[in-house]
Design a protein around this motif. Structure first.
Motif, short mmCIF file in Angstrom:
data_model
loop_
_atom_site.label_atom_id
_atom_site.label_comp_id
_atom_site.label_asym_id
_atom_site.label_seq_id
_atom_site.Cartn_x
_atom_site.Cartn_y
_atom_site.Cartn_z
N MET A 1 0.87 -1.19 0.00
CA MET A 1 0.00 0.00 0.00
C MET A 1 0.90 1.24 0.00
SD MET A 1 -3.40 -0.05 0.01
CE MET A 1 -3.88 -1.42 1.02
N ASN A 2 0.75 2.10 -1.04
CA ASN A 2 1.67 3.23 -1.14
C ASN A 2 1.32 4.33 -0.13
OD1 ASN A 2 -0.06 5.44 -2.62
ND2 ASN A 2 -0.44 3.54 -3.77
N GLN A 3 2.39 5.04 0.32
CA GLN A 3 2.26 6.05 1.36
C GLN A 3 1.38 7.22 0.93
OE1 GLN A 3 3.35 6.04 4.54
NE2 GLN A 3 3.93 3.91 4.18
N ARG A 4 1.40 7.52 -0.37
CA ARG A 4 0.61 8.67 -0.85
C ARG A 4 -0.87 8.48 -0.59
NH1 ARG A 4 -2.46 9.64 -4.83
NH2 ARG A 4 -2.80 11.78 -5.56
N VAL A 5 -1.37 7.26 -0.84
CA VAL A 5 -2.80 6.97 -0.62
C VAL A 5 -3.14 7.08 0.85
CG1 VAL A 5 -4.54 5.16 -0.71
CG2 VAL A 5 -3.09 5.57 -2.67
N LEU A 6 -2.24 6.56 1.72
CA LEU A 6 -2.49 6.64 3.16
C LEU A 6 -2.58 8.09 3.61
CD1 LEU A 6 -0.09 3.84 4.46
CD2 LEU A 6 -2.50 3.65 3.91
N LYS B 1 -5.27 -5.68 -2.70
CA LYS B 1 -3.81 -5.60 -2.74
C LYS B 1 -3.37 -4.14 -2.83
CE LYS B 1 -2.55 -10.00 -2.86
NZ LYS B 1 -3.84 -10.62 -2.56
N GLU B 2 -4.16 -3.31 -3.53
CA GLU B 2 -3.84 -1.89 -3.67
C GLU B 2 -5.11 -1.06 -3.57
OE1 GLU B 2 -1.15 -0.19 -3.84
OE2 GLU B 2 0.46 -1.56 -4.43
N HIS C 1 -4.24 5.76 22.69
CA HIS C 1 -4.85 4.71 23.51
C HIS C 1 -3.84 3.67 23.98
CE1 HIS C 1 -8.98 6.04 23.08
NE2 HIS C 1 -8.83 6.13 21.78
N ALA C 2 -2.59 3.74 23.48
CA ALA C 2 -1.57 2.79 23.92
C ALA C 2 -1.08 3.18 25.31
CB ALA C 2 -0.42 2.75 22.93
N GLU C 3 -0.89 2.19 26.19
CA GLU C 3 -0.49 2.45 27.57
C GLU C 3 1.03 2.53 27.74
OE1 GLU C 3 -2.45 2.96 30.19
OE2 GLU C 3 -4.34 2.66 29.13
N THR C 4 1.76 1.89 26.86
CA THR C 4 3.21 1.82 27.01
C THR C 4 3.91 2.40 25.79
OG1 THR C 4 3.44 -0.36 25.97
CG2 THR C 4 2.90 -0.32 28.31
N SER C 5 5.17 2.77 25.97
CA SER C 5 5.95 3.26 24.83
C SER C 5 6.16 2.14 23.82
CB SER C 5 7.31 3.79 25.32
OG SER C 5 8.03 2.78 26.00
N LEU C 6 6.20 0.89 24.28
CA LEU C 6 6.33 -0.24 23.37
C LEU C 6 5.11 -0.35 22.47
CD1 LEU C 6 7.62 -2.76 26.04
CD2 LEU C 6 8.97 -1.89 24.14
N GLY C 7 3.92 -0.22 23.08
CA GLY C 7 2.68 -0.28 22.30
C GLY C 7 2.57 0.89 21.34
N LYS C 8 2.98 2.08 21.78
CA LYS C 8 2.93 3.26 20.90
C LYS C 8 3.83 3.06 19.68
CE LYS C 8 2.03 6.48 24.72
NZ LYS C 8 0.65 6.81 24.39
N GLY C 9 4.97 2.39 19.91
CA GLY C 9 5.86 2.13 18.79
C GLY C 9 5.21 1.26 17.73
N LEU C 10 4.43 0.27 18.16
CA LEU C 10 3.74 -0.59 17.19
C LEU C 10 2.61 0.15 16.49
CD1 LEU C 10 3.53 -4.02 19.08
CD2 LEU C 10 5.10 -3.35 17.28
N THR C 11 1.86 1.00 17.21
CA THR C 11 0.76 1.73 16.57
C THR C 11 1.29 2.69 15.50
OG1 THR C 11 0.82 3.49 18.25
CG2 THR C 11 -0.63 1.61 18.67
N GLU C 12 2.43 3.29 15.77
CA GLU C 12 2.99 4.25 14.79
C GLU C 12 3.47 3.56 13.53
OE1 GLU C 12 5.96 6.05 17.17
OE2 GLU C 12 4.58 7.38 18.24
N LYS C 13 3.74 2.26 13.61
CA LYS C 13 4.21 1.52 12.43
C LYS C 13 3.09 0.75 11.75
CE LYS C 13 8.77 0.77 14.53
NZ LYS C 13 9.71 -0.24 15.07
N LEU C 14 1.86 0.96 12.18
CA LEU C 14 0.74 0.17 11.64
C LEU C 14 0.56 0.40 10.14
CD1 LEU C 14 -1.69 -1.68 12.16
CD2 LEU C 14 -3.04 0.37 12.66
N LYS C 15 0.45 -0.69 9.42
CA LYS C 15 0.22 -0.65 7.97
C LYS C 15 -0.84 -1.69 7.62
CE LYS C 15 3.40 2.36 6.63
NZ LYS C 15 3.72 2.81 7.99
#
Length: 781
Positions: free
Chosen positions: A1-6, A368-369, A21-35
């Protein structure tokens, strides 16, 4: 999925909401990388994870994740031999504790949550490491005295030295107060000093460690405390060395569990990530979508995720089953672009494991796209016009689009000559639709209003406009192309009627027919929706009525059960009272048995029949009634085992008297009974030679000998008493009691007992062939 569409669909704003809504810095790291994922199995797994966490929230429970820190840098440093600070060690202990709390919480849930419970099984509690750290470090990151015996001793000496230094200096403050700027004890360079006036420096004597900015006050260490301060300083150095040693040991312990802790962190981060998705779902009042890979989208009352709930207008969207493309026409500011973005954003959210703001059982496809040409694409840097920029983007889309793509066109063909733009828009749509992609396009061009009628798999749609209020309603109308409403709006705004009539005369007949057709379609759809709402209201009312009737029926059944139970209890109480009275009568008669000349076994039989005379009360509809009904239909024959229902006793059929009466044997009694009072049990299972004894003894199938060897004296006599009763009921004339030879105590007890028993005629020792003195043979009267 291309970044421009997102970016165009503003998925980054969804990520921002999710991260909160993430409680920990670890969880926040995963949310920021969500694709978004592009495989159906992966998307379904993500949706299942989110739904489990949503179910926990619906139970008014929240997974505890407090205290968990990102300790990965500390673990890495300790693994290569580096030392950790007290606060870093404390973070490790708190993370272990937080992970154990989350693990215990999820495992203690009564409901089944296989995904989350499976994750928590990967979390290792590491209680020993946590206890080791907490024993040495307090909640503020300070090393405790009890961290080691040596540290405890050093700190004890430090406190002693400090007290002695302070005591001496406080004596100075009292005796030389006129020489001091202030009567206090302070610290400079880790040594206790006094603030001495400049002119009294020589009188106090000692070492100057500092002076005030004015130079009038000197911070001096009197000679009398120099040695004590030196001893104190040495003790402080020892304390520092001991603390460093303790931290080195703790760092080594942490390094030993580094791999396990990294696995714990990974699992806890994922649990936090899943929990954050569930909390966002609750905030949006979202629902779990059903995912497919056939390109089918069905959403009821779907809302744009980034528009406030009290402002957004929900819409029904359907594409991919009966048609693969939708062309939305209508005026500006009517909500076409919002609808377009809503479909694209909900698709990306669903593929990312997020629930979508729509009714339950909504359905979305995995693509797929996702391609989007939305908004003002003018590029000053590349010296491109709006049309050129749009066209460059569309060219890129056409090069990559296929049957697994979702394409969103906003104002397709705009920015150029209307005639050429409309023709170009239809050609582009034809090309993309021919690739079997799912297409949703918005346009101003009236030529495209008829496009859906001339193409297969294409449907027209429009956004509703309220002519009375001159405001868009933002409702999407599938199957109805948009009207311009120019004449109605102009008339509402006060334009002269003659001018409007002249304008109507200038438009072509085809345009009039199209506008009339659209108006008719709009009216038909509105009528259909109104009728649907009325039918839905009736359905809801009927469902409520059905529910109320079911509740009343259940209450009636429960009341009936209560009445049955009450009647049974009353009957049981009456039977109990009757039995107690019968017991008294039997006991009184038994006392007179000698005069009556009755035999003991007859009283035993009467007593046993009395014990079993209380019938079992059967509830309505039980299997016992069905069994009785079946028994009534069975043809009885001599030798059949039956139950006499009037006294709840088993017996045997002796002969058939007539069509409705049988002669039966129940215990020692032969009675006549009606067929409806007999319940068939089965054929006798005894051998022919034992049949007579069985019929005579009914249910009392006992052996002709009793073995008491190895029994305790009291237990043996109790068994003997019961055995004699059973042998009498079985009709035996002679039985053998095996007591063994031994010490003779059991033999004497048996012989003493049988001498006083009224039903025993004689008792003798066994012959050589019967067991000799180890057996007593009894003969009954």
């Amino acid at each position: 999925m291309n970044q421009r569409v997102l970016k165009v669909l503003e998925f980054n704003k969804i990520i921002e909401q999710l991260t909160k809504h993430a409680e920990t810095s670890l969880g926040k790291g995963l949310t920021e990388k969500l694709k978004p994922a592009i495989e159906l199995s992966e998307v379904n797994a993500l949706q299942d994870e989110t739904d489990e966490a949503v179910q926990i929230l619906r139970l008014n429970k929240v997974i505890p994740l407090g205290g968990i820190r990102d300790i990965r840098p500390s673990l890495k440093r300790s693994s290569i031999g580096g030392g950790l600070s007290a606060l870093e060690c404390l973070d490790v202990a708190n993370t272990i504790y937080g992970g154990r709390q989350a693990k215990n919480f999820i495992e203690a849930l009564e409901e089944d949550f296989p995904i989350l419970q499976g994750l928590t099984q990967l979390v290792t509690p590491l209680k020993e490491l946590e206890l080791e750290i907490k024993t040495c470090i307090d909640d503020h990151g300070e090393i405790l005295d009890n961290a080691s015996a040596k540290l405890r001793g050093i700190r004890s000496s430090i406190r002693t030295y400090e007290a002695r230094v302070r005591e001496k200096l406080e004596n100075y403050t009292r005796s030389h107060s006129n020489m001091l700027s202030d009567a206090i004890v302070t610290i400079r360079n880790d040594r206790y000093v006094l603030p001495v006036k400049q002119e009294y420096r020589s009188q106090i004597g000692g070492i100057v460690h500092d002076q005030s900015s004015s130079g009038q006050t000197l911070f001096m260490e009197p000679k009398a405390v120099v040695d004590l301060n030196n001893q104190l300083h040495e003790a402080l150095l020892k304390e520092k060395q001991e603390i460093e040693r303790i931290l080195a040991e703790l760092s080594a312990s942490v390094a030993g569990e580094a791999d396990t802790l990294l696995i714990n962190l990974e699992v806890l981060a994922k649990i936090d990530f899943i929990s954050a998705r569930a909390k966002l779902s609750r905030e949006m009042k979202a629902a779990k979508p059903v995912m497919n890979d056939q390109g089918i989208i069905k959403m009821k009352q779907a809302r744009h995720p980034l528009i406030a709930t009290d402002e957004v207008v929900p819409n029904d969207i359907e594409i991919g089953e009966n048609y693969t493309s939708i062309v939305i026409t209508g005026p500006n500011t009517g909500g076409k672009t919002v609808t377009l973005k809503m479909i694209g954003l909900c698709t990306i959210m669903a593929q990312s494991g997020l629930q979508i703001p729509a009714f339950d059982e909504c359905e979305l496809a995995v693509f797929k796209e996702v391609f989007a040409d939305i908004g003002d694409e003018q590029s000053i840097e590349q010296n491109l016009s709006t049309f050129s920029s749009h066209m460059k983007n569309i060219v890129g889309i056409i090069e990559r689009v296929d049957e697994e793509s979702l394409v969103l066109f906003d104002e397709l063909g705009s920015g150029t000559d209307p005639g050429e733009g409309a023709a170009l828009a239809m050609a582009i749509l034809d090309e993309v639709i021919s690739r079997n992609a799912r297409v949703i396009a918005t346009t101003h061009y009236p030529e495209l209003k008829a496009y859906g009628y001339n193409r297969k798999n294409v449907v027209n749609a429009s956004v509703e406009f309220d002519v009375e209020s001159l405001q868009p309603t933002y409702r999407l109308l599938i199957g109805v192309p948009g009207r311009s409403n120019a004449f109605e709006i102009s008339q509402r705004l006060g334009l002269n009627t003659m001018v409007i009539d002249r304008a109507k005369g200038l438009i072509g007949v085809d345009s009039k027919n199209v506008e009339n057709m659209i108006a008719s379609l709009e009216k038909s759809q509105l009528d259909a929706e109104r009728e649907y709402e009325e039918a839905h209201k009736l359905l809801v009312e009927s469902e409520k009525l059905r529910t109320d009737i079911e509740k009343e029926w259940l209450a009636l059944e429960q009341q009936k059960e209560k009445l049955y139970k009450k009647a049974e209890e009353k009957a049981e109480k009456a039977l109990r009272k009757a039995r107690e009275e019968a017991e008294i009568i039997v006991d009184e008669i038994r006392k007179m048995k000698t005069n009556a000349g009755l035999k003991e076994h007859e009283w035993i039989e009467a007593r046993k029949m009395l014990d079993e005379a209380q019938p079992k009360l059967l509830k309505k509809g039980t299997k016992e009634k069905e069994k009785s009904k079946t028994a009534e239909e069975h043809v009885l024959s001599p030798g059949d085992e039956i139950k006499l229902l009037t006294v709840n006793q088993q017996g045997v059929v002796l002969e058939k008297v007539n069509e409705n009466n049988y002669l039966i044997q129940v215990g020692i009694m032969k009675v006549k009974a009606k067929r409806q009072d007999l319940q068939y049990i089965g054929k006798p299972k005894l051998t022919p030679e034992k049949t007579v004894a069985t019929i005579k003894g009914s249910n009392y199938h006992v052996r002709t000998e009793l073995d008491l060897r190895g029994e305790r004296f009291e237990d043996a006599l109790h068994k003997l008493e019961k055995y004699i009763d059973d042998a009498l009921l079985a009709g035996y004339s002679k039985v053998s009691i095996i007591h063994g030879k031994g010490t003779g105590a059991l033999r004497s007890g048996v012989q003493d007992f049988v001498k006083s028993h009224p039903a025993i005629a004689s008792a003798r020792m066994g012959s050589s062939g019967e067991g000799g003195s180890g057996v007593t043979v009894l003969e009954f009267k």
